[in-house]
Write an enzyme that holds these catalytic residues in place. Structure first.
Site, PDB file in Angstrom:
ATOM      1  N   GLN A  78      33.849  43.285  37.037  1.00 57.25           N
ATOM      2  CA  GLN A  78      34.183  42.387  38.145  1.00 57.25           C
ATOM      3  C   GLN A  78      35.699  42.363  38.345  1.00 57.25           C
ATOM      4  O   GLN A  78      36.454  42.126  37.409  1.00 57.25           O
ATOM      5  CB  GLN A  78      33.652  40.971  37.828  1.00 57.25           C
ATOM      6  N   LYS A 131      24.817  38.199  40.793  1.00 58.63           N
ATOM      7  CA  LYS A 131      24.378  39.575  40.521  1.00 58.63           C
ATOM      8  C   LYS A 131      23.325  39.577  39.405  1.00 58.63           C
ATOM      9  O   LYS A 131      22.317  40.269  39.487  1.00 58.63           O
ATOM     10  CB  LYS A 131      25.586  40.444  40.135  1.00 58.63           C
ATOM     11  N   ASP A 163      29.422  50.553  41.601  1.00 56.59           N
ATOM     12  CA  ASP A 163      30.314  49.987  42.625  1.00 56.59           C
ATOM     13  C   ASP A 163      30.914  51.099  43.493  1.00 56.59           C
ATOM     14  O   ASP A 163      31.469  50.832  44.559  1.00 56.59           O
ATOM     15  CB  ASP A 163      31.464  49.220  41.952  1.00 56.59           C
TER      16      ASP A 163
END
Ligand code: NDP
Length: 285
Positions: A97, A53, A120
């Site tokens: 994460q 990422k 997200d």
């Protein structure tokens, strides 16, 4: 003969477009979009995802900040960092994460992220908007799958899509995006009785389970489109999906490879959400 749904190439083209948009932003005196990624602990798979990422951010020209916290970080300290990032004007997107260590409540962390920085799209407010059919951001993996299908002009309207897996990050939001595209959606899970009887009806079969070898040739309708979200390691440690590619592919019209299918698309969509977050926040000012 089947066609490979090439996520690597499709994602590269989308990243290229974002790099151009970022260059225009910088030239007009605006700051580049900023993404903060928080990793708690040292899970090897999570570390690889975070590295990928950050690499994508740098390639596009985004500001990228990574916070690598020890596995004994307290929930309070993590929430305090999120509060700081919520207020940080240079940060447009915040990603924590998953999974988190068991001592930290995942729901508390997700709910602490400002919804307008939740790239997200896991925050309850953003999930609610998605279920209403007016998403602020689309969850990255489901959005990446749709973008890949669109790139190959695969029709969804009226088609029977069978999604295997009902997680909050893939199966459930994907079923909503498919419904919004007028597909007929069946969602299967670990308690589904006679899974092959459902998968064999699928015009589009999407497996998001995490079990190598789950989807075999006898579970596919001839000419189906097959999307493999699974990321598993086989006995020799090689990355593989849920679908037994060699035997299934000859019976498909289109199929994703693993790696090089859904994975790169997920990261590209995260970058697009970060760009969208930056644009929305600047408009709101
Ligand atoms: P979860 O473990 O959260 O969910 C797995 C789902 O599969 C559950 O709904 C579970 O059912 C279902 N399931 C488990 N066993 C079976 C079975 N035998 N038959 C049918 N359904 C079953 O996983 P995620 O959704 O987070 O991830 C799924 C996979 O996708 C993983 O391999 C993950 O690594 C990968 N992934 C890949 C991404 C990418 O970018 N390529 C992004 C995100 C995930 P139940 O609900 O009943 O337990």
């Amino acid at each position: 003969m089947y066609t490979i749904l090439d996520g690597k190439e499709t994602a590269a083209a989308r990243r290229q477009k974002l790099a151009e948009q970022t260059r225009v932003m910088l030239e007009s005196g605006q700051p580049a979009p900023g993404l903060a990624v928080i990793l708690v602990g040292e899970d090897p798979a999570s570390s690889v995802y975070v590295r990928n990422k950050c690499r994508a951010c740098e390639e596009i020209g985004f500001l990228s900040r990574t916070y690598q916290l020890p596995c004994d970080t307290s929930e309070r300290d993590l929430l305090a960092l999120i509060t700081t990032l919520n207020r940080d004007e240079s940060i447009d997107g915040i990603l924590v994460q998953l999974p988190l260590p068991p001592s930290i409540r995942q729901t508390a962390v997700i709910e602490a992220i400002a919804p307008e920085k939740d790239v997200d799209a896991f925050h309850p407010e953003n999930l609610g908007l998605l279920f209403q059919g007016t998403p602020r951001f689309k969850p990255c993996t489901p959005a990446g799958i749709l973008a890949l299908l669109d790139r190959y002009h695969i029709p969804l309207c009226g088609k029977h899509c069978v999604v295997v897996g009902r997680s909050n990050i893939v199966g459930k939001p994907l079923s909503q995006l498919l419904l919004a595209r007028d597909a007929t959606v069946t969602v299967c899970h670990s308690k589904t009785e006679d899974l092959p009887s459902f998968t064999r009806q699928a015009d589009l079969l999407i497996s998001a389970v995490g079990k190598a070898g789950l989807i075999t040739q006898n579970m596919i309708k001839e000419g189906a489109v097959v999307v493999d979200v699974g990321m598993n390691r086989n006995e020799s440690g090689k990355l593989c999906g849920d679908v037994t590619f060699e035997s299934v592919a000859p019976h498909c019209s289109f199929i994703t490879p693993v790696p090089g299918g859904v994975g790169p698309m997920t990261i590209a969509m995260l970058m697009e959400n970060t760009m969208a977050a930056a644009s929305q926040r600047r408009l709101a000012r």
